[in-house]
Scaffold this active site. Structure first.
Site, short mmCIF file in Angstrom:
data_model
loop_
_atom_site.label_atom_id
_atom_site.label_comp_id
_atom_site.label_asym_id
_atom_site.label_seq_id
_atom_site.Cartn_x
_atom_site.Cartn_y
_atom_site.Cartn_z
CG HIS A 234 49.00 23.39 24.54
ND1 HIS A 234 49.45 24.69 24.46
CD2 HIS A 234 48.33 23.30 25.72
CE1 HIS A 234 49.06 25.36 25.53
NE2 HIS A 234 48.38 24.54 26.32
CG ASP B 46 49.23 26.12 20.57
OD1 ASP B 46 49.29 25.08 21.25
OD2 ASP B 46 48.15 26.67 20.30
CD GLU C 206 44.94 24.60 24.89
OE1 GLU C 206 43.96 24.54 25.64
OE2 GLU C 206 45.70 25.59 24.84
CD GLU C 207 46.88 28.59 24.66
OE1 GLU C 207 45.78 29.15 24.76
OE2 GLU C 207 47.47 28.12 25.65
#
Length: 135
Positions: A69, A71, A133-134
């Protein structure tokens, strides 16, 4: 490009989860293109973020997916002693937002693209970069 140089480039992109990752995705797409690899992207509904998919090796079924990911966790309210978006080496360690999760992994994968292309793969290797994802 070495993994360290690639990591320095990736960390410099402020891809905090509330912000766009398009500049990083454009950078990766251009890097892959410079190595003869076509990458597809798909933008979010808002158009401010995108994922990326690239395939190295033969056009056959199967293969391996290397996924990460783009982010990173916000830095607000954190006591950074250095700029979190400037890769900094201290006592043999590299510091910067995302250096370990996930930009470090992505940097190694991207830096190895030229070698992977020369390896004569029997099955494809897919690089997949996502966002949020975060969140």
């Amino acid at each position: 490009m070495t993994p360290g140089a690639m990591l320095e480039q990736l960390v410099a992109f402020d891809t905090v989860s509330a912000k766009s990752n398009l500049a990083l995705i454009d950078f990766v797409q251009d890097y892959l293109k410079s190595n003869g690899v076509t990458a597809r992207t798909q933008k979010s509904e808002a158009g401010d973020k995108a994922d990326l998919i690239a395939t190295l090796g033969p056009d056959v079924g199967g293969g391996v997916i290397l996924s990460g990911h783009t982010d990173v966790v916000p830095v607000d309210g954190q006591n950074w002693s250095t700029d979190p978006f400037l890769l900094t080496e201290r006592e043999g360690r590299l510091y910067g937002r995302g250096a370990a999760d996930m930009k470090g992994f992505i940097a190694v994968v991207l830096a190895l693209v030229p070698e992977i292309l020369k390896a004569g793969l029997n099955r494809p290797l897919h690089i997949v970069l996502s966002y949020d994802e975060e969140v």
